[in-house]
Enzyme design. Structure first.
Site, PDB file in Angstrom:
ATOM      1  N   GLY A 122      31.685   2.997  13.089  1.00  0.00           N
ATOM      2  CA  GLY A 122      32.958   2.324  12.833  1.00  0.00           C
ATOM      3  C   GLY A 122      32.957   1.281  11.726  1.00  0.00           C
ATOM      4  N   SER A 123      32.163   1.502  10.678  1.00  0.00           N
ATOM      5  CA  SER A 123      32.190   0.500   9.605  1.00  0.00           C
ATOM      6  C   SER A 123      33.475   0.610   8.777  1.00  0.00           C
ATOM      7  CB  SER A 123      30.949   0.598   8.716  1.00  0.00           C
ATOM      8  OG  SER A 123      30.973   1.751   7.918  1.00  0.00           O
ATOM      9  N   ASN A 124      33.976   1.820   8.585  1.00  0.00           N
ATOM     10  CA  ASN A 124      35.273   1.936   7.898  1.00  0.00           C
ATOM     11  C   ASN A 124      36.398   1.373   8.755  1.00  0.00           C
ATOM     12  OD1 ASN A 124      35.289   3.347   5.170  1.00  0.00           O
ATOM     13  ND2 ASN A 124      33.810   4.560   6.336  1.00  0.00           N
ATOM     14  N   ASN A 132      42.355  10.238   5.868  1.00  0.00           N
ATOM     15  CA  ASN A 132      40.917  10.405   6.116  1.00  0.00           C
ATOM     16  C   ASN A 132      40.149   9.834   4.940  1.00  0.00           C
ATOM     17  OD1 ASN A 132      38.537  11.371   7.410  1.00  0.00           O
ATOM     18  ND2 ASN A 132      38.503  13.140   6.036  1.00  0.00           N
ATOM     19  N   HIS A 139      36.400  10.515   3.000  1.00  0.00           N
ATOM     20  CA  HIS A 139      35.286  11.465   2.935  1.00  0.00           C
ATOM     21  C   HIS A 139      34.279  10.956   1.893  1.00  0.00           C
ATOM     22  CE1 HIS A 139      33.243  15.262   3.389  1.00  0.00           C
ATOM     23  NE2 HIS A 139      33.154  15.331   2.066  1.00  0.00           N
TER      24      HIS A 139
END
Ligand code: GRF
Length: 217
Positions: free
Chosen positions: A12-14, A107, A109
């Site tokens: 969960g760093s983003n 999203n 990527h």
């Protein structure tokens, strides 16, 4: 104010970068729910520490993908979410779900799409010998890692670095473009077409250097 839910599967760093951005004054979005398909992940702890309501919807508890996704859908609606940010969410979403949330799923990527869709992007970028790699934010379409591109950030690859070193350099860029992408989307400045996204009044950076070059030693 745009109500956003974040779907995670891991560290969960983003997600954290999005939470931090939303905590700033005048940011046009707020996080109304973090949903994880895995019960024991660091991302859930981080969300709780930030005071955000979390939900675990474990795909193993459902007989079919449809049932799993219906449970996510119900949770999103209960939370009042109007936009979904996938942030390291490792389940493929079916076209029925994606179309229900058309142009409302973002999203990130870790490659310069459309290159290196799928997993192990950094290993594959190093193997392919590309000179640049980076990360991409995009609207989600039913095909994996497909959909109108919103932002990208690039860096020059050092062929001697490991995939882990490259991953951590790209991750720092991810943490910059994902919050900025959400900000632009929440401000209504991004229009999703079928294939491409259009950003109103976008400013374009100067052209970069071509890499690699001979060092003048
Ligand atoms: C990131 O590299 C993201 O681009 C990819 O999965 C990874 C998730 O990392 N989709 P984190 O959970 O956000 O730290």
């Amino acid at each position: 104010m745009l109500n956003v839910a974040i779907l995670i599967s891991g560290r969960g760093s983003n997600m954290q970068a999005l939470i931090d951005a939303c905590a700033q004054d005048n940011f046009p979005a707020r996080i109304v729910r973090v949903i994880s398909n895995n019960p024991d992940v660091q991302g859930l702890e981080r969300a709780k520490e930030a005071g955000i309501e979390t939900a675990v919807i474990n795909h193993r508890d459902y007989d079919s993908r449809e049932d799993f996704e219906d449970a996510i859908d119900a949770e999103l609606n209960a939370a009042g979410a109007k936009m979904i940010c996938l942030a390291g969410f490792m389940r493929i979403l079916d076209s029925r779900f994606v179309n229900r949330w058309k142009n409302r799923i973002l999203n990130i990527h870790p490659s310069l799409l459309p290159s290196f869709k799928g997993l192990h992007t950094h290993e594959r970028a190093l193997e392919a010998g590309v000179r640049y790699t980076g990360c991409t934010t995009h609207f989600v379409r039913p095909e994996m890692d497909d959909g109108p591109i919103i932002m990208q950030a690039a860096l020059a690859v050092n062929p001697d670095e490991t995939a882990d070193q490259l991953a951590s350099r790209v991750l720092r860029l991810e943490h910059q473009i994902y919050p900025e992408t959400l900000r632009l989307v929440a401000l209504g400045r991004v229009r999703a077409g079928d294939k491409k996204a259009h950003i109103e009044n976008a400013a374009f950076p100067e052209e970069g250097l071509i890499s690699p070059s001979l060092s003048e030693k």
